[in-house]
Design a protein around this motif. Sequence first.
Motif, PDB file in Angstrom:
ATOM      1  N   CYS A   1       0.841  -1.196   0.000  1.00 24.88           N
ATOM      2  CA  CYS A   1       0.000   0.000   0.000  1.00 24.88           C
ATOM      3  C   CYS A   1       0.880   1.250   0.000  1.00 24.88           C
ATOM      4  O   CYS A   1       1.820   1.369   0.782  1.00 24.88           O
ATOM      5  CB  CYS A   1      -0.913   0.011   1.217  1.00 24.88           C
TER       6      CYS A   1
ATOM      7  N   THR B  54     -11.057   7.495  -0.297  1.00 27.51           N
ATOM      8  CA  THR B  54     -10.005   6.529  -0.024  1.00 27.51           C
ATOM      9  C   THR B  54      -8.940   7.231   0.813  1.00 27.51           C
ATOM     10  O   THR B  54      -9.149   8.314   1.322  1.00 27.51           O
ATOM     11  CB  THR B  54      -9.420   5.975  -1.330  1.00 27.51           C
TER      12      THR B  54
ATOM     13  N   TYR C  90     -19.184   7.410   0.336  1.00 21.41           N
ATOM     14  CA  TYR C  90     -18.799   5.996   0.346  1.00 21.41           C
ATOM     15  C   TYR C  90     -17.309   5.904   0.627  1.00 21.41           C
ATOM     16  O   TYR C  90     -16.495   6.432  -0.132  1.00 21.41           O
ATOM     17  CB  TYR C  90     -19.132   5.370  -1.009  1.00 21.41           C
TER      18      TYR C  90
ATOM     19  N   PHE D 204     -13.738   3.680   1.645  1.00 17.22           N
ATOM     20  CA  PHE D 204     -12.997   2.428   1.723  1.00 17.22           C
ATOM     21  C   PHE D 204     -12.213   2.424   3.033  1.00 17.22           C
ATOM     22  O   PHE D 204     -11.450   3.358   3.304  1.00 17.22           O
ATOM     23  CB  PHE D 204     -12.043   2.298   0.534  1.00 17.22           C
TER      24      PHE D 204
ATOM     25  N   ALA E 274     -16.919   0.313   2.356  1.00 12.12           N
ATOM     26  CA  ALA E 274     -16.361  -0.896   1.760  1.00 12.12           C
ATOM     27  C   ALA E 274     -15.189  -1.322   2.637  1.00 12.12           C
ATOM     28  O   ALA E 274     -14.246  -0.558   2.840  1.00 12.12           O
ATOM     29  CB  ALA E 274     -15.894  -0.637   0.333  1.00 12.12           C
TER      30      ALA E 274
ATOM     31  N   SER F 125     -11.918  -3.457   3.593  1.00 12.11           N
ATOM     32  CA  SER F 125     -10.806  -4.119   2.915  1.00 12.11           C
ATOM     33  C   SER F 125     -10.542  -5.479   3.537  1.00 12.11           C
ATOM     34  O   SER F 125     -10.341  -5.595   4.747  1.00 12.11           O
ATOM     35  CB  SER F 125      -9.549  -3.253   3.011  1.00 12.11           C
TER      36      SER F 125
ATOM     37  N   GLU G  83      -8.699  -9.474   2.235  1.00 13.68           N
ATOM     38  CA  GLU G  83      -8.007 -10.158   1.146  1.00 13.68           C
ATOM     39  C   GLU G  83      -8.379 -11.631   1.009  1.00 13.68           C
ATOM     40  O   GLU G  83      -7.904 -12.309   0.109  1.00 13.68           O
ATOM     41  CB  GLU G  83      -6.482 -10.067   1.348  1.00 13.68           C
TER      42      GLU G  83
ATOM     43  N   THR H  66     -17.260  -4.934   0.285  1.00 14.14           N
ATOM     44  CA  THR H  66     -15.869  -5.300   0.535  1.00 14.14           C
ATOM     45  C   THR H  66     -14.982  -4.743  -0.566  1.00 14.14           C
ATOM     46  O   THR H  66     -15.430  -4.481  -1.678  1.00 14.14           O
ATOM     47  CB  THR H  66     -15.683  -6.824   0.593  1.00 14.14           C
ATOM     48  N   SER H  67     -13.711  -4.567  -0.234  1.00 10.77           N
ATOM     49  CA  SER H  67     -12.685  -4.163  -1.195  1.00 10.77           C
ATOM     50  C   SER H  67     -11.574  -5.191  -1.108  1.00 10.77           C
ATOM     51  O   SER H  67     -10.988  -5.405  -0.045  1.00 10.77           O
ATOM     52  CB  SER H  67     -12.152  -2.768  -0.849  1.00 10.77           C
TER      53      SER H  67
ATOM     54  N   CYS I 263      -7.995  -6.867  -2.772  1.00  7.07           N
ATOM     55  CA  CYS I 263      -6.814  -6.642  -3.607  1.00  7.07           C
ATOM     56  C   CYS I 263      -6.377  -7.979  -4.194  1.00  7.07           C
ATOM     57  O   CYS I 263      -5.993  -8.892  -3.446  1.00  7.07           O
ATOM     58  CB  CYS I 263      -5.703  -6.016  -2.777  1.00  7.07           C
TER      59      CYS I 263
END
Length: 260
Positions: A133, A167, A191, A193, A216, A218, A220, A254-255, A257
């Motif tokens: 990140c 974000t 909205y 993240f 949203a 995060s 994985e 959800t987000s 990667c």
Amino acid sequence: MAFEKFKGAATRKAVGATVDGVLKYVNKDRQKGLNRLVDISEYLVGDLYPQAVFDGARNMIADPENKWMKYVNSMLDELDPHVVKTHILNIGYQAGFYGYAKTNRFEEEHGYRIPWIILMDPTSACNKHCIGCWSAEYGNRLNLSYEDLASIVRQGEELGIYFYMMTGGEPLVRKDDIIRLAREFPKSMFYAFTNGSLITDEFAETMRELGNISLALSIEGFEGDNDARRGEGSFQEVVKAMDILKQHGLIFGTSICYTS
């Protein structure tokens, strides 16, 4: 499109009354109420979208086994009614209908398009250091003041933009300012993240009262993959955040990667 349609009988208030009807009789004649929403949508923007869009919506409503209808039904069954109504009004009416008509008129008058959404980073600060990140490289040095954030939204609404995606960094480092924005601009949707670690019952209850903030989270994958990137305990933080949001009847997503 005749922008004046939005100044007549089919205003936000009329759409809101229809949504109230759907929610009031959610377990009585849901299909009738949802079809009424489609009718209003066709009246407002029928000249901007092909007829197949509205026919498809009616066919979906008529089929309880349709996957999207199952999704709509689960939202109506599980979410707080005020949250549902605000999302329909802000995303559906304000952004999708009113805002879209406004940006189309702007294009006709000035010759260029206005985007339907603005993405902005309230801060580069974050309470985690996830692998890969970029925010860890910037620390907490970059921040937009509340005045700048409000100015962006104010100018955006003037152009017909009512959807703001945030974000970071971790935007909930600035959750007090996000709440303040949502209060000052109740017709827009915000909205964010988030890694989920800063979500509390108090914040979720404020989200429920306002209705125009959604998140949203995060994540994985399962615990091992998630925590290998985000740090030990991160998976359980996200699960806890999801439980809190669900308990308060809130919409969240959800987000993820993708990695090798």
